[in-house]
Design an enzyme around this catalytic site. Sequence first.
Site, PDB file in Angstrom:
ATOM      1  N   GLU A  73       0.831  -1.212   0.000  1.00 45.14           N
ATOM      2  CA  GLU A  73       0.000   0.000   0.000  1.00 45.14           C
ATOM      3  C   GLU A  73       0.859   1.253   0.000  1.00 45.14           C
ATOM      4  O   GLU A  73       0.602   2.216  -0.713  1.00 45.14           O
ATOM      5  CB  GLU A  73      -0.916   0.045   1.234  1.00 45.14           C
ATOM      6  CG  GLU A  73      -1.879  -1.098   1.340  1.00 45.14           C
ATOM      7  CD  GLU A  73      -1.321  -2.261   2.157  1.00 45.14           C
ATOM      8  OE1 GLU A  73      -0.183  -2.701   1.879  1.00 45.14           O
ATOM      9  OE2 GLU A  73      -2.030  -2.732   3.049  1.00 45.14           O
ATOM     10  N   CYS A 124       0.073   1.885   7.205  1.00 40.34           N
ATOM     11  CA  CYS A 124      -0.521   2.150   5.885  1.00 40.34           C
ATOM     12  C   CYS A 124      -1.843   2.913   6.022  1.00 40.34           C
ATOM     13  O   CYS A 124      -2.142   3.787   5.204  1.00 40.34           O
ATOM     14  CB  CYS A 124      -0.726   0.843   5.120  1.00 40.34           C
ATOM     15  SG  CYS A 124       0.841   0.103   4.601  1.00 40.34           S
TER      16      CYS A 124
END
Length: 131
Positions: free
Chosen positions: A55, A90
Amino acid sequence: MTDRELVKKAFEMHQFAYVPYSCFPVGAAILAKDGRVFTGCNVENAAYGSTICAERTAVLKAVSEGCREGWEAIAIAGRGEDYCWPCGACRQMLYEFAPGIRVLAARGDGECKMVPLAELLPHGFGPRSLR
Ligand code: THU
C-alpha cells in the site's frame, strides 16, 4: 474501472513482490479520480524494519508522480485465508492524502470486502489536526 478490475490489478502485482523473509506477497492498486491507477507491491529487507508494504509503495508512487488527491479506492490483495487489511502505518499514510478513500481488501480465493478508511481509522490524525 470497476472494483473487481482494481482488485485484479492488485493481484497482478504479486509477481513483483520481493518477499524472501515472509513469503507473503501483497499487491495494491490505487484508483485516482482521473482514471490513473498507481500500483505497488511489498518490498522486504534483511533489516526487517526497513520493509515497505504494498500500500505504501502505491502511495509513494502516486504522490511522487504528482497525484496527491482524488483517490477513490485502494485494492489490497494477499494470498491468505483472511482479507488483507492494511496495517496501522498504511492506514495512517492513506489518511494523509485520502481520508475518504474506499478500501477493498481481498483474500487468496479472490473474495473481497469494502470498508471505508474512516471505519478502519476512526478519529485519525491528519493535516487538518495541525491547523
Ligand atoms: N504487508 C503488506 O504489504 N500489506 C499489508 O496490508 C499487510 C502486510 C506485507 C509486509 C510484509 O512484507 C509481509 O506482508 C508480511 O507481513
